[in-house]
Design a protein around this motif. Structure first.
Motif, PDB file in Angstrom:
ATOM      1  N   ASN A 131      -8.102  -9.360 -43.162  1.00 44.07           N
ATOM      2  CA  ASN A 131      -8.973  -9.902 -44.206  1.00 44.07           C
ATOM      3  C   ASN A 131      -9.338 -11.438 -43.654  1.00 44.07           C
ATOM      4  N   SER A 132      -8.923 -12.028 -42.767  1.00 48.86           N
ATOM      5  CA  SER A 132      -9.242 -13.118 -42.100  1.00 48.86           C
ATOM      6  C   SER A 132     -10.390 -13.147 -40.907  1.00 48.86           C
ATOM      7  N   ASP A 133     -10.480 -14.052 -40.455  1.00 47.14           N
ATOM      8  CA  ASP A 133     -11.650 -14.219 -39.079  1.00 47.14           C
ATOM      9  C   ASP A 133     -10.758 -14.151 -37.734  1.00 47.14           C
ATOM     10  N   THR A 134      -9.432 -13.698 -37.832  1.00 41.81           N
ATOM     11  CA  THR A 134      -8.548 -13.615 -36.852  1.00 41.81           C
ATOM     12  C   THR A 134      -9.095 -12.627 -35.578  1.00 41.81           C
ATOM     13  N   ASP A 135      -9.109 -12.885 -34.568  1.00 45.42           N
ATOM     14  CA  ASP A 135      -9.390 -11.835 -33.286  1.00 45.42           C
ATOM     15  C   ASP A 135      -7.974 -10.935 -33.275  1.00 45.42           C
ATOM     16  N   ILE A 136      -8.057  -9.905 -32.565  1.00 42.40           N
ATOM     17  CA  ILE A 136      -6.813  -8.965 -32.203  1.00 42.40           C
ATOM     18  C   ILE A 136      -7.175  -8.335 -31.186  1.00 42.40           C
ATOM     19  N   LEU A 137      -6.274  -8.586 -30.224  1.00 44.04           N
ATOM     20  CA  LEU A 137      -6.166  -8.068 -28.617  1.00 44.04           C
ATOM     21  C   LEU A 137      -5.053  -7.044 -28.458  1.00 44.04           C
ATOM     22  N   LEU A 138      -5.143  -5.828 -28.011  1.00 45.38           N
ATOM     23  CA  LEU A 138      -4.097  -4.957 -28.071  1.00 45.38           C
ATOM     24  C   LEU A 138      -3.825  -4.777 -26.447  1.00 45.38           C
ATOM     25  N   LEU A 139      -2.512  -4.772 -26.135  1.00 43.95           N
ATOM     26  CA  LEU A 139      -2.309  -4.632 -24.620  1.00 43.95           C
ATOM     27  C   LEU A 139      -1.633  -3.361 -24.359  1.00 43.95           C
ATOM     28  N   ASP A 140      -0.966  -2.709 -25.171  1.00 41.01           N
ATOM     29  CA  ASP A 140      -0.475  -1.395 -24.840  1.00 41.01           C
ATOM     30  C   ASP A 140      -1.220  -0.143 -25.228  1.00 41.01           C
ATOM     31  N   GLN A 141      -1.342   0.919 -24.137  1.00 38.20           N
ATOM     32  CA  GLN A 141      -2.251   1.989 -24.276  1.00 38.20           C
ATOM     33  C   GLN A 141      -1.930   2.733 -25.504  1.00 38.20           C
ATOM     34  N   GLU A 142      -0.598   2.707 -25.696  1.00 35.37           N
ATOM     35  CA  GLU A 142      -0.013   3.569 -26.756  1.00 35.37           C
ATOM     36  C   GLU A 142      -0.249   2.945 -28.369  1.00 35.37           C
ATOM     37  N   SER A 143      -0.925   1.673 -28.502  1.00 32.12           N
ATOM     38  CA  SER A 143      -0.894   1.224 -29.491  1.00 32.12           C
ATOM     39  C   SER A 143      -1.691   1.829 -30.734  1.00 32.12           C
ATOM     40  N   ASP A 144      -1.304   1.680 -31.954  1.00 33.07           N
ATOM     41  CA  ASP A 144      -1.938   2.238 -33.092  1.00 33.07           C
ATOM     42  C   ASP A 144      -2.049   1.264 -34.170  1.00 33.07           C
ATOM     43  N   ILE A 145      -2.908   0.429 -34.162  1.00 35.19           N
ATOM     44  CA  ILE A 145      -2.920  -0.668 -35.019  1.00 35.19           C
ATOM     45  C   ILE A 145      -4.257  -0.689 -35.765  1.00 35.19           C
ATOM     46  N   PRO A 146      -4.553  -0.722 -36.995  1.00 34.14           N
ATOM     47  CA  PRO A 146      -5.720  -0.616 -37.661  1.00 34.14           C
ATOM     48  C   PRO A 146      -6.662  -1.782 -37.418  1.00 34.14           C
ATOM     49  N   GLY A 147      -7.971  -1.496 -37.245  1.00 35.64           N
ATOM     50  CA  GLY A 147      -8.854  -2.529 -36.903  1.00 35.64           C
ATOM     51  C   GLY A 147      -8.715  -3.132 -35.333  1.00 35.64           C
ATOM     52  N   ALA A 148      -8.035  -2.581 -34.811  1.00 37.26           N
ATOM     53  CA  ALA A 148      -8.214  -2.867 -33.209  1.00 37.26           C
ATOM     54  C   ALA A 148      -8.185  -1.801 -32.270  1.00 37.26           C
ATOM     55  N   VAL A 149      -8.733  -1.664 -31.174  1.00 42.34           N
ATOM     56  CA  VAL A 149      -8.995  -0.756 -30.212  1.00 42.34           C
ATOM     57  C   VAL A 149      -7.926  -0.962 -29.069  1.00 42.34           C
ATOM     58  N   ALA A 150      -7.019   0.111 -28.574  1.00 46.37           N
ATOM     59  CA  ALA A 150      -6.057  -0.026 -27.810  1.00 46.37           C
ATOM     60  C   ALA A 150      -6.818   0.331 -26.360  1.00 46.37           C
ATOM     61  N   PRO A 151      -6.404  -0.301 -25.130  1.00 47.12           N
ATOM     62  CA  PRO A 151      -6.849   0.219 -23.724  1.00 47.12           C
ATOM     63  C   PRO A 151      -7.098   1.656 -23.693  1.00 47.12           C
ATOM     64  N   ASN A 152      -7.937   2.183 -23.096  1.00 49.66           N
ATOM     65  CA  ASN A 152      -8.030   3.657 -22.709  1.00 49.66           C
ATOM     66  C   ASN A 152      -7.204   4.051 -21.630  1.00 49.66           C
ATOM     67  N   ASP A 153      -6.964   3.243 -20.661  1.00 48.89           N
ATOM     68  CA  ASP A 153      -6.225   3.539 -19.531  1.00 48.89           C
ATOM     69  C   ASP A 153      -5.610   2.422 -18.822  1.00 48.89           C
ATOM     70  N   ALA A 154      -5.128   2.555 -17.636  1.00 47.68           N
ATOM     71  CA  ALA A 154      -4.499   1.411 -16.968  1.00 47.68           C
ATOM     72  C   ALA A 154      -5.318   0.526 -16.547  1.00 47.68           C
ATOM     73  N   GLU A 155      -6.496   0.903 -16.032  1.00 44.90           N
ATOM     74  CA  GLU A 155      -7.304  -0.157 -15.517  1.00 44.90           C
ATOM     75  C   GLU A 155      -7.706  -1.005 -16.727  1.00 44.90           C
ATOM     76  N   GLU A 156      -8.138  -0.495 -18.096  1.00 47.55           N
ATOM     77  CA  GLU A 156      -8.557  -1.342 -18.989  1.00 47.55           C
ATOM     78  C   GLU A 156      -7.390  -2.106 -19.683  1.00 47.55           C
ATOM     79  N   GLN A 157      -6.332  -1.534 -19.516  1.00 46.06           N
ATOM     80  CA  GLN A 157      -4.939  -2.347 -19.866  1.00 46.06           C
ATOM     81  C   GLN A 157      -4.789  -3.456 -19.174  1.00 46.06           C
ATOM     82  N   LEU A 158      -5.005  -3.399 -17.795  1.00 47.39           N
ATOM     83  CA  LEU A 158      -4.808  -4.342 -16.912  1.00 47.39           C
ATOM     84  C   LEU A 158      -5.878  -5.491 -17.262  1.00 47.39           C
TER      85      LEU A 158
END
Length: 637
Positions: free
Chosen positions: A114-141
């Motif tokens: 509910n704020s203007d905060t940016d969210i960055l996920l690092l784990d491919q297995e992440s399941d966090i609302p409002g953010a997109v997890a990396p699809n593969d190892a290359e994107e995780q890197l």
């Protein structure tokens, strides 16, 4: 004891600010509050936010122009950080949340979304609302590289990756981040600034509860970790805040008061302070003679190292006792006579002994040193817990006086001794002592885990152990067979100089001598008096070097319901300057300077009280440290 001279409020707050409790005890404190619905997470977050704002202000970075990165783990510490991130974002800071795990605290992440905060996920297995997890190892890197760039370009990093639940080294993504932006195992290579003087360069680091990667309960650095400039800790101090080497990477502590019932539990460790040290001093009395003010006996110095005999004797004579007796080579006696003609060179009753300073080990001694070694051997045999009459017939024998065993005498120690024997090794000496008793450890191992090995030395010898360091660790018997752990972090780094250990031995012996009567009734207090002696020595170094640098300072108290007072106290702590306007770091000293400074150090300590029983903070004296307990007591009411 002089505790009756000090007001109850300041006594209570001193315990709160100087005692640390293990993780399991902290959870025990938290449980009833959480059951009652006390919003501890929101209170913690408000303190994090207030601290972040003060850090940025002192770095002259406007909040609206600041770049803040939160490293958020899945646990409660991550939740604390998320609530704070939302508040900082709402205050117009540019905030990015980097999720290092697969989930985040559910309620807290809603605030972030509910704020203007940016969210960055690092784990491919992440399941966090409002953010997109990396699809593969290359994107995780790619995400990890982006995260590292954000961290390097930030003004402030809020480290909320792990908390008191971590055991052992960091693993996975948190370990990779710590390796990239932090340190691994070793102590950071930094100048010995006061803890309050955190790095001016960006990024600054604010740790949530504990820095990620430290050994929370033992003070170790088991792997990669992120050094903090400020650590905001909740409810009570954790052992890592007091115990080296982890305490060196916590920076300035901010302690958020949750009103935990800490007086109902025994702390894991505690800190010696000026106030506690002052309570250990025996004040002169009208009926005193030189004998009632106590006598210290010394078997120190040798033909090979005469200076140690001189330094230890002079230190003892200037440390609040009535007389010193010196036994040793005529060469050393001649040196002592020139500067301390009041010294007695004969046998007689003493309240404490000092042995070993400047005496070569038996393996390296020459023929001229044999007489001194034999004196020490004969005396130490009396402290052999396996054969002494003291251990065989306690009810009918006179207790042996405490004895401080230093340097060359450490190799002469009986297999097992009484707790009235104090050993004062540095890391190398302790390693050799333990190796002789079958332990596989070297000096680097001692420095990596000081608490573990000081405790092991206490276990295998029975002695009270003082392990020297920037933060000195004392381990002794609590009277019930468990270890009593006290630290002293008062000394400036200028104290690392030849002969300082000889002075320390004399000062500690004098502290034990003047408390001989109390020790005979309460032998479990020996750790307190050893720590008090170490504090006097450290304070003398601060006096001599005119330095406000120290290895540990009192936490800044934060009441989550009165953060305006916290902000005022924070600003006062970080704005302390030397009255003369010169550098607070001071200047180099030699061991002789310590001895010259001892009277003034005692003057500072005796000035902590007066006939009206008012508490005087030594803060106004540039070398006296951050120990304004009176204002802290007022804030905690």
């Amino acid at each position: 004891m002089l505790s009756s001279l000090f007001d109850d409020d300041a006594q209570s707050v001193e315990g709160f600010l100087t005692e640390a409790f293990e993780s399991n005890t902290v959870r025990k404190f938290e449980a009833p509050l959480l059951q009652q619905g006390v919003p501890l997470m929101q209170q913690a977050a408000s303190a994090i936010t207030a601290t972040a704002e003060r850090m940025l202000a002192h770095a002259n970075i406007p909040l609206a122009q600041s770049r803040i990165v939160l490293l958020a783990g899945a646990g409660n510490n991550g939740g604390d950080g998320l609530y704070s991130a939302a508040s900082l974002s709402q205050a117009e800071a540019h905030v990015t949340v980097i999720a290092v795990g697969r989930s985040l605290h559910n309620e807290a992440i809603e605030q972030v979304l509910n704020s203007d905060t940016d969210i960055l996920l690092l784990d491919q297995e992440s399941d966090i609302p409002g953010a997109v997890a990396p699809n593969d190892a290359e994107e995780q890197l790619s995400h990890c590289n982006e995260a590292l760039e954000l961290l390097r370009q930030s003004d402030l990093i809020i480290d909320a990756m792990t908390g008191i639940g971590l055991h052992g080294a960091l693993q996975g993504i948190p370990a990779q981040i710590a390796k990239a932006i932090g340190e691994s195992e070793r102590i950071p290579l930094r100048m010995a600034f006061p803890p309050a003087a955190y790095r001016a360069q960006s990024p600054m680091v604010l740790a949530v509860d504990v820095p990620s990667g430290v050994g929370v309960d033992d003070g170790s650095l088991p792997g990669p970790y992120i050094p903090a400039d400020v650590t905001v800790t909740f409810g009570t101090l954790k052992p890592c805040a007091l115990l080296p080497p982890a305490s060196y990477v916590c920076g300035q502590s901010v302690l958020v008061d949750f009103n935990f019932p800490t007086d109902q539990e025994i702390p894991k460790s505690e800190v010696m302070t000026a106030r506690k040290c002052a309570q250990s001093l025996r004040m002169p009395q009208l009926g005193d003679s030189k004998y009632t003010r106590s006598v210290v006996g010394l078997i120190t110095g040798s033909g090979s190292y005469p200076g140690a005999g001189l330094l230890s004797t002079l230190a003892a004579s200037r440390s609040n006792v009535g007389m010193v007796r010196y036994l040793g080579p005529e060469q050393v006696q001649d040196h002592i006579m020139q500067v301390a003609p009041e010294t007695v060179f004969s046998h007689g009753k003493v309240q404490t002994w000092v042995v070993g300073s400047g005496v070569p080990s038996s393996a390296t001694a020459n023929a001229d040193d044999e007489e001194q070694i034999n004196r020490i051997l004969s005396l130490l045999e009396s402290y052999n817990a396996d054969t002494s009459s003291e251990s065989q017939n306690v009810e009918t024998t006179v207790p042996l006086p405490p004895i401080v065993v230093d340097a060359g005498a450490l190799s002469l120690l009986p297999t097992h001794v009484s707790s009235s024997l104090v050993i004062t090794p540095h890391a190398g000496e302790l390693a050799r002592l333990l190796q002789a008793r079958g332990e596989d450890v070297d000096a680097s191992g001692i420095n990596a885990e000081p608490l573990r090995w000081a405790t092991r030395a206490w276990e295998v010898t029975g002695a009270t152990v003082l392990l020297k360091g920037a933060i000195t660790v004392i381990v002794g018997d609590d009277g019930e067979g468990s270890p009593r752990i006290i630290t002293v972090g008062r000394a400036p780094a200028w104290l690392s100089t030849a002969g300082a250990g000889d002075v320390l031995a004399g000062v500690i012996a004098s502290m034990l001598a003047q408390n001989a009567d109390n020790l005979s009734e309460h032998p479990e207090l020996i750790s307190d008096y050893v720590a008090a002696g170490a504090y006097v020595h450290a304070l003398a170094a601060a006096v001599a070097s005119e330095s406000s640098q120290l290895a540990w300072s009192l936490p800044i108290l934060a009441d989550p319901e009165d953060l305006s007072s916290f902000s005022r106290d924070y600003d006062a702590r970080f704005s302390v300057s030397h009255p003369s306007g010169s550098s607070t770091l001071g200047h180099p000293i030699i061991a002789g300077d310590l001895i010259q400074a001892l009277p003034e150090a005692y003057s500072v300590l005796t000035g902590l009280y007066d006939d009206a029983a008012e508490i005087h903070s030594p803060v106004d004296t540039p070398y006296a440290g951050n120990e304004d307990l009176t204002s802290a007591a007022e804030n905690r009411k």
